[in-house]
Structures are given as structure tokens and as C-alpha cells.
Design a protein around this motif. Structure first.
Motif, PDB file in Angstrom:
ATOM      1  N   GLY A   1      37.536 -14.990 -96.116  1.00  0.00           N
ATOM      2  CA  GLY A   1      37.992 -14.705 -97.465  1.00  0.00           C
ATOM      3  C   GLY A   1      37.548 -15.791 -98.415  1.00  0.00           C
ATOM      4  O   GLY A   1      36.610 -16.548 -98.135  1.00  0.00           O
ATOM      5  N   ARG A   2      38.237 -15.861 -99.542  1.00  0.00           N
ATOM      6  CA  ARG A   2      37.924 -16.877-100.552  1.00  0.00           C
ATOM      7  C   ARG A   2      39.220 -17.493-101.042  1.00  0.00           C
ATOM      8  O   ARG A   2      40.247 -16.817-101.146  1.00  0.00           O
ATOM      9  CB  ARG A   2      37.182 -16.243-101.736  1.00  0.00           C
ATOM     10  N   LEU A   3      39.163 -18.781-101.325  1.00  0.00           N
ATOM     11  CA  LEU A   3      40.263 -19.439-102.018  1.00  0.00           C
ATOM     12  C   LEU A   3      39.969 -19.369-103.507  1.00  0.00           C
ATOM     13  O   LEU A   3      38.910 -19.812-103.966  1.00  0.00           O
ATOM     14  CB  LEU A   3      40.402 -20.901-101.568  1.00  0.00           C
ATOM     15  N   LEU A   4      40.886 -18.782-104.268  1.00  0.00           N
ATOM     16  CA  LEU A   4      40.729 -18.649-105.711  1.00  0.00           C
ATOM     17  C   LEU A   4      41.580 -19.693-106.403  1.00  0.00           C
ATOM     18  O   LEU A   4      42.744 -19.910-106.039  1.00  0.00           O
ATOM     19  CB  LEU A   4      41.168 -17.250-106.162  1.00  0.00           C
TER      20      LEU A   4
ATOM     21  N   VAL B   1      46.584 -24.469-108.097  1.00  0.00           N
ATOM     22  CA  VAL B   1      47.076 -23.905-106.842  1.00  0.00           C
ATOM     23  C   VAL B   1      46.075 -22.889-106.306  1.00  0.00           C
ATOM     24  O   VAL B   1      45.616 -22.017-107.040  1.00  0.00           O
ATOM     25  CB  VAL B   1      48.448 -23.233-107.071  1.00  0.00           C
ATOM     26  N   GLY B   2      45.741 -22.994-105.025  1.00  0.00           N
ATOM     27  CA  GLY B   2      44.801 -22.068-104.406  1.00  0.00           C
ATOM     28  C   GLY B   2      45.488 -20.807-103.913  1.00  0.00           C
ATOM     29  O   GLY B   2      46.613 -20.848-103.410  1.00  0.00           O
ATOM     30  N   THR B   3      44.809 -19.674-104.075  1.00  0.00           N
ATOM     31  CA  THR B   3      45.279 -18.372-103.578  1.00  0.00           C
ATOM     32  C   THR B   3      44.208 -17.806-102.653  1.00  0.00           C
ATOM     33  O   THR B   3      43.034 -17.829-102.993  1.00  0.00           O
ATOM     34  CB  THR B   3      45.483 -17.393-104.754  1.00  0.00           C
ATOM     35  N   PHE B   4      44.625 -17.289-101.488  1.00  0.00           N
ATOM     36  CA  PHE B   4      43.663 -16.700-100.562  1.00  0.00           C
ATOM     37  C   PHE B   4      43.461 -15.233-100.880  1.00  0.00           C
ATOM     38  O   PHE B   4      44.420 -14.477-101.046  1.00  0.00           O
ATOM     39  CB  PHE B   4      44.148 -16.846 -99.117  1.00  0.00           C
ATOM     40  N   ALA B   5      42.203 -14.823-100.987  1.00  0.00           N
ATOM     41  CA  ALA B   5      41.850 -13.414-101.157  1.00  0.00           C
ATOM     42  C   ALA B   5      41.017 -12.993 -99.962  1.00  0.00           C
ATOM     43  O   ALA B   5      39.947 -13.559 -99.722  1.00  0.00           O
ATOM     44  CB  ALA B   5      41.072 -13.208-102.458  1.00  0.00           C
TER      45      ALA B   5
END
Length: 292
Positions: free
Chosen positions: A204-207, A193-197
């Protein structure tokens, strides 16, 4: 230029207490929410202000999972006992908002609505944060539209939502709330699952967590969502729940503060436990053993 100093610290848990769901952090990075369980007791939601030594339990949060904060950090929402709840961070009885029989994440958008997944096949639903009737935003079909749309996350600007799609196409997608159209931006072979930072503005970055409990990052611009790939390694040994929570147990504030639980579910040992609780290893193998 002023040099930023990295600060790292651990929030110790009382003896016998363990974290059982992913954490949350307010946008300003000042308060952390986490779910912990003591022995066979029901899980409880705890809040910890980073300027305080003591966490505080949220009254009436028995059985809590998957917390998330309101944009201003004054409310915390969570799932428990088949319902979506919200509670004031300063204290008070939780308010029930909607049914959520088998939840897979929620997020509190800038327009004061909550977007959540009530059960595996429910798709994304939206409800006013003050309460009301849920409306359906997406509908999985078991085919090209996937069988599950899970773990939504409001993106900067409040006009789009990140979510994860499982099915014939898998990966992280972005839903435009006005048109109800979505596009896959970070395809995945597995269930990660991707998380936006956020970095600043719309950028930003998808983690994303991998099987070896490492976090990788993909560059991403909310204003110009496009296909991206997670090529940069940013963090190691971040726990995730193999069965139900395919996102790393990691949350990032808009100020760059990250909170995460350590561990690697791909390196667990199989043990034999007798009735007195004495554990004996069954060989030296380590793998993603979960339950028997």
C-alpha cells in the motif's frame, strides 16, 4: 482489460453546517461517516450510504469526533463526552466502551479489539470491542519514546498497527502487536500523521498531508516494514486541523474510494467581527491563523 472509470462527487451539507473532524469510510467503500456541526449546536455523527441521497444522524452522538468503522462495516465507533462509543450502523443507541478524556484517534482491528489513544500522553490502549478493561500497548516517556502516540490504524493482517509519534523522534511508526516493539518508518519534522491506503495484499501507500494541504504518498509493505519517504504528490487541497488532528481529513477504502474534506488551513484570513456579525478583513495576509 476493462478500463476503470473515475467517479467524483460531492456530499453537500445543509446551509450553516460544517465538518469538524476527519471522515471515515467502510473497507468496502459503501458507507461514509462524518461529523458536522450546525451553528453553536453540538456536533453530530452522520452516516451516508453511497447508494443513498440522504445522510442519517446517529442518535445519541452529541459531541462526536474521530469516527472509525468495524472491519465488516456493521459498527461505527467514535469519541464523545469523554468516552469511546460504538453504535450499530443500522441504528440503535450508542454503547459506551471506555474513558477517553482527550482522544487522539482509534481503530478497529481484525481480532475484534479496538486500539485507541485516550489522551495526549496515554499511549496506545486496547479494549475488546465488546467491552472490558483497557490494556496499555505503548507508553510514552517524554524522552526517547516520545510524549504522545496518536492516531492508530490497524494494518492488513491484524498483527500490526500504524501510529504517529510526537517527541524527540517524530513521524509514522509501526507497532508489532505480538512483541510490542515499534519502529519509525516515515520520520517527520512536523506533526503530520500518516494514513495507510491499501493497494492489494500487504502492499500500500502511506499518505501524509503537508503544510500546504497537499497529500503525498510513500510506498509501504506491511509484511516488510522499512524506512520510506513520501515523494509522490497524489492530491491537493485536503483540509487538516492544525491544532489537534495532524492527519489529512481523508479516508480511503480497500476498494480505492477516497473521501476527503477540501480546504487549506495555511491560507486563512484574520477578520474583525462586530456584535452584529459583520466581518471586516484585517489586511490581505493569509496564514495558518486559528484562534485569538
Amino acid at each position: 482489460a476493462t478500463q476503470k472509470i473515475a467517479v467524483r462527487f460531492t456530499i453537500p451539507l445543509p446551509s450553516g453546517q460544517e465538518i469538524i473532524s476527519y471522515p471515515a469510510i467502510t473497507r468496502d467503500g459503501k458507507t461514509v461517516a462524518y461529523v458536522a456541526q450546525q451553528g453553536t449546536d453540538d456536533a453530530q455523527l452522520y452516516l451516508r450510504d453511497l447508494n443513498s441521497f440522504e445522510p442519517r444522524a446517529v442518535a445519541g452522538s452529541s459531541g462526536a469526533r474521530q469516527p472509525f468503522f468495524s472491519p465488516d462495516g456493521t459498527w461505527v465507533a467514535f469519541f464523545a463526552q469523554g468516552q469511546l462509543h460504538k453504535a450499530e450502523v443500522t441504528g440503535g443507541t450508542p454503547v459506551r466502551l471506555a474513558e477517553a478524556s482527550y482522544p487522539f484517534g482509534g481503530t478497529w482491528n481484525d481480532d475484534n479489539t479496538i486500539i485507541y489513544t485516550a489522551s495526549l500522553g496515554s499511549g496506545l490502549k486496547r479494549i475488546p470491542a465488546s467491552g472490558g478493561m483497557p490494556e496499555s500497548l505503548t507508553k510514552p516517556d517524554g524522552a526517547a519514546q516520545g510524549y504522545a502516540h496518536v492516531f492508530p490504524q490497524a494494518l492488513p493482517g491484524g498483527r500490526s498497527v500504524l501510529f504517529t509519534m510526537w517527541g524527540q523522534s517524530q513521524g509514522t511508526a509501526v507497532l508489532a502487536l505480538d512483541s510490542r516493539r515499534w519502529d519509525l518508518v516515515l520520520p517527520q519534522r512536523g506533526f503530520a500523521v500518516g494514513t495507510f491506503a491499501a493497494i492489494g495484499g500487504s502492499k500500500g501507500r502511506l499518505l501524509i498531508v503537508n503544510d500546504a494541504a497537499g497529500i503525498r504518498a510513500a510506498p509501504f509493505d506491511v509484511e516488510r516494514p522499512a524506512l520510506t519517504s513520501a515523494d509522490t504528490s497524489v492530491l491537493a487541497n485536503v483540509y487538516h486541523d492544525v491544532e489537534t488532528e495532524g492527519l489529512g481529513w481523508l479516508a480511503v477504502s480497500n476498494t480505492g474510494t477516497a473521501v476527503y474534506a477540501t480546504g487549506n488551513p495555511a491560507r486563512t484570513s484574520l477578520v474583525w467581527v462586530d456584535r452584529e456579525g459583520k466581518a471586516e478583513p484585517l489586511g490581505n495576509d493569509q496564514d495558518a491563523y486559528r484562534e485569538a
